[in-house]
Scaffold this motif. Structure first.
Motif, PDB file in Angstrom:
ATOM      1  N   SER A  32       0.802  -1.221   0.000  1.00 29.95           N
ATOM      2  CA  SER A  32       0.000   0.000   0.000  1.00 29.95           C
ATOM      3  C   SER A  32       0.835   1.271   0.000  1.00 29.95           C
ATOM      4  O   SER A  32       0.287   2.355  -0.160  1.00 29.95           O
ATOM      5  CB  SER A  32      -0.927   0.018   1.217  1.00 29.95           C
ATOM      6  OG  SER A  32      -1.853  -1.028   1.127  1.00 29.95           O
ATOM      7  N   SER A  33       2.145   1.121   0.184  1.00 34.08           N
ATOM      8  CA  SER A  33       2.967   2.323   0.252  1.00 34.08           C
ATOM      9  C   SER A  33       4.217   2.283  -0.622  1.00 34.08           C
ATOM     10  O   SER A  33       4.635   3.315  -1.122  1.00 34.08           O
ATOM     11  CB  SER A  33       3.362   2.609   1.707  1.00 34.08           C
ATOM     12  OG  SER A  33       3.836   1.449   2.340  1.00 34.08           O
ATOM     13  N   PHE A  34       4.819   1.084  -0.831  1.00 31.13           N
ATOM     14  CA  PHE A  34       6.060   1.103  -1.613  1.00 31.13           C
ATOM     15  C   PHE A  34       6.386  -0.200  -2.332  1.00 31.13           C
ATOM     16  O   PHE A  34       7.211  -0.208  -3.236  1.00 31.13           O
ATOM     17  CB  PHE A  34       7.254   1.486  -0.720  1.00 31.13           C
ATOM     18  CG  PHE A  34       7.485   0.539   0.429  1.00 31.13           C
ATOM     19  CD1 PHE A  34       8.262  -0.596   0.277  1.00 31.13           C
ATOM     20  CD2 PHE A  34       6.927   0.798   1.665  1.00 31.13           C
ATOM     21  CE1 PHE A  34       8.480  -1.458   1.341  1.00 31.13           C
ATOM     22  CE2 PHE A  34       7.137  -0.057   2.740  1.00 31.13           C
ATOM     23  CZ  PHE A  34       7.917  -1.194   2.571  1.00 31.13           C
ATOM     24  N   PHE A  71       0.582   5.005   5.772  1.00 29.24           N
ATOM     25  CA  PHE A  71       2.027   5.244   5.645  1.00 29.24           C
ATOM     26  C   PHE A  71       2.335   5.868   4.278  1.00 29.24           C
ATOM     27  O   PHE A  71       3.126   6.802   4.169  1.00 29.24           O
ATOM     28  CB  PHE A  71       2.797   3.939   5.850  1.00 29.24           C
ATOM     29  CG  PHE A  71       4.290   4.103   5.789  1.00 29.24           C
ATOM     30  CD1 PHE A  71       4.958   4.871   6.723  1.00 29.24           C
ATOM     31  CD2 PHE A  71       5.021   3.494   4.783  1.00 29.24           C
ATOM     32  CE1 PHE A  71       6.338   5.031   6.666  1.00 29.24           C
ATOM     33  CE2 PHE A  71       6.393   3.644   4.717  1.00 29.24           C
ATOM     34  CZ  PHE A  71       7.059   4.416   5.656  1.00 29.24           C
ATOM     35  N   GLY A  72       1.694   5.350   3.223  1.00 26.02           N
ATOM     36  CA  GLY A  72       1.855   5.935   1.891  1.00 26.02           C
ATOM     37  C   GLY A  72       1.398   7.385   1.860  1.00 26.02           C
ATOM     38  O   GLY A  72       2.038   8.243   1.240  1.00 26.02           O
ATOM     39  N   TYR A 121      -2.393   0.749  -5.873  1.00 27.94           N
ATOM     40  CA  TYR A 121      -2.986   1.470  -4.743  1.00 27.94           C
ATOM     41  C   TYR A 121      -1.984   2.418  -4.100  1.00 27.94           C
ATOM     42  O   TYR A 121      -2.334   3.510  -3.667  1.00 27.94           O
ATOM     43  CB  TYR A 121      -3.506   0.453  -3.732  1.00 27.94           C
ATOM     44  CG  TYR A 121      -4.142   1.061  -2.514  1.00 27.94           C
ATOM     45  CD1 TYR A 121      -5.276   1.852  -2.616  1.00 27.94           C
ATOM     46  CD2 TYR A 121      -3.611   0.840  -1.252  1.00 27.94           C
ATOM     47  CE1 TYR A 121      -5.862   2.413  -1.495  1.00 27.94           C
ATOM     48  CE2 TYR A 121      -4.197   1.381  -0.125  1.00 27.94           C
ATOM     49  CZ  TYR A 121      -5.319   2.171  -0.247  1.00 27.94           C
ATOM     50  OH  TYR A 121      -5.889   2.720   0.866  1.00 27.94           O
ATOM     51  N   LYS A 122      -0.698   2.018  -4.047  1.00 26.03           N
ATOM     52  CA  LYS A 122       0.323   2.864  -3.431  1.00 26.03           C
ATOM     53  C   LYS A 122       0.400   4.226  -4.122  1.00 26.03           C
ATOM     54  O   LYS A 122       0.691   5.232  -3.483  1.00 26.03           O
ATOM     55  CB  LYS A 122       1.685   2.167  -3.442  1.00 26.03           C
ATOM     56  CG  LYS A 122       2.321   2.032  -4.793  1.00 26.03           C
ATOM     57  CD  LYS A 122       3.605   1.269  -4.724  1.00 26.03           C
ATOM     58  CE  LYS A 122       3.561  -0.121  -5.292  1.00 26.03           C
ATOM     59  NZ  LYS A 122       2.426  -0.923  -5.274  1.00 26.03           N
ATOM     60  N   VAL A 123       0.135   4.266  -5.419  1.00 21.86           N
ATOM     61  CA  VAL A 123       0.148   5.530  -6.153  1.00 21.86           C
ATOM     62  C   VAL A 123      -0.959   6.449  -5.618  1.00 21.86           C
ATOM     63  O   VAL A 123      -0.755   7.648  -5.437  1.00 21.86           O
ATOM     64  CB  VAL A 123      -0.012   5.281  -7.666  1.00 21.86           C
ATOM     65  CG1 VAL A 123      -0.186   6.579  -8.427  1.00 21.86           C
ATOM     66  CG2 VAL A 123       1.189   4.507  -8.202  1.00 21.86           C
ATOM     67  N   PHE A 124      -2.120   5.871  -5.341  1.00 23.09           N
ATOM     68  CA  PHE A 124      -3.232   6.660  -4.797  1.00 23.09           C
ATOM     69  C   PHE A 124      -2.928   7.145  -3.385  1.00 23.09           C
ATOM     70  O   PHE A 124      -3.272   8.266  -3.025  1.00 23.09           O
ATOM     71  CB  PHE A 124      -4.522   5.833  -4.789  1.00 23.09           C
ATOM     72  CG  PHE A 124      -5.174   5.746  -6.125  1.00 23.09           C
ATOM     73  CD1 PHE A 124      -6.058   6.724  -6.557  1.00 23.09           C
ATOM     74  CD2 PHE A 124      -4.894   4.683  -6.970  1.00 23.09           C
ATOM     75  CE1 PHE A 124      -6.662   6.642  -7.803  1.00 23.09           C
ATOM     76  CE2 PHE A 124      -5.488   4.595  -8.215  1.00 23.09           C
ATOM     77  CZ  PHE A 124      -6.375   5.569  -8.637  1.00 23.09           C
ATOM     78  N   THR A 125      -2.304   6.290  -2.569  1.00 27.39           N
ATOM     79  CA  THR A 125      -2.040   6.708  -1.189  1.00 27.39           C
ATOM     80  C   THR A 125      -1.054   7.859  -1.149  1.00 27.39           C
ATOM     81  O   THR A 125      -1.242   8.822  -0.412  1.00 27.39           O
ATOM     82  CB  THR A 125      -1.542   5.523  -0.331  1.00 27.39           C
ATOM     83  OG1 THR A 125      -0.252   5.075  -0.784  1.00 27.39           O
ATOM     84  CG2 THR A 125      -2.525   4.368  -0.353  1.00 27.39           C
ATOM     85  N   ILE A 126      -0.009   7.770  -1.970  1.00 30.23           N
ATOM     86  CA  ILE A 126       0.977   8.851  -2.023  1.00 30.23           C
ATOM     87  C   ILE A 126       0.350  10.113  -2.607  1.00 30.23           C
ATOM     88  O   ILE A 126       0.543  11.218  -2.078  1.00 30.23           O
ATOM     89  CB  ILE A 126       2.221   8.394  -2.814  1.00 30.23           C
ATOM     90  CG1 ILE A 126       2.958   7.310  -2.017  1.00 30.23           C
ATOM     91  CG2 ILE A 126       3.143   9.576  -3.109  1.00 30.23           C
ATOM     92  CD1 ILE A 126       4.053   6.593  -2.781  1.00 30.23           C
TER      93      ILE A 126
END
Length: 195
Positions: A32-34, A71-72, A121-126
């Motif tokens: 979800s973050s990296f 975290f992201g 999804y990590k792209v959306f969280t960041i």
């Protein structure tokens, strides 16, 4: 050659390992973050191997994924300037720009859509952190979107259970080689300018 059936058997044995839920939670958080590997690759065999635990595994995956999403978000909010040069040079830059456009158009709904989007999804969280999206709507949309995805995967595997495992074990080599052939054909078409 039965390469895929031996890999499948090894995956199913590994999915029954006592520490597998911890690895699933760690993978869900990281993805979800990296990290680039989605947790579905662990959730699916684990839910198929232990259908009675499918809902608990889906819940674990969802909670760990949302925590990783936070975290992201923090990466985007506090450290985007540091990762931007890397992001611009990676394959994630275009998806990042798409995610930002979705935030502009749909707000928190973009996070919900991210659960089923081909954009990681990590792209959306960041991107949510960069956009300084309100934290409560971000978290709720993440819970619903990610939860819907992971509970759907768990439901399908729970429904299939041991019957699906046995059937997949019988046909996995044919499926594997057919996938390899399709990828080679797609690559050849792309290289020859037909794609």
């Amino acid at each position: 050659m039965k390469i895929f059936s031996s890999l499948f058997a090894r995956t199913m044995r590994w999915s029954r390992h006592p520490h597998a839920p911890w690895y699933l939670a760690l993978l869900s958080f990281a993805e979800s973050s990296f990290f680039p590997v989605p947790p579905d690759v662990m959730l699916a065999p684990m839910a198929m191997a232990a259908p009675r635990r499918a809902w608990a595994l889906a819940l674990l995956t969802t909670v760990a994924s949302v925590l990783g999403g936070l975290f992201g978000y923090a990466i985007g909010y506090f450290a985007f300037a540091g990762i931007r040069p890397w992001l611009e040079g990676s394959s994630y830059w275009e998806p990042y720009l798409q995610a930002r456009a979705w935030f502009d158009a749909w707000g928190a709904w973009a996070v919900f859509i991210a659960g089923f989007s081909p954009i990681p999804y990590k792209v959306f969280t960041i991107a949510a952190g960069v956009a300084q999206m309100a934290l409560l709507p971000f978290t709720l949309a993440s819970l619903v979107g990610r939860g819907a995805r992971f509970f759907l995967v768990a439901a399908l595997m729970r429904w299939g259970g041991e019957r699906m495992e046995a059937r997949l074990h019988r046909i996995i080599d044919r499926l594997g080689w057919a996938s390899v052939a399709a990828l080679l054909l797609a690559y050849a078409l792309y290289r020859w300018g037909w794609g």
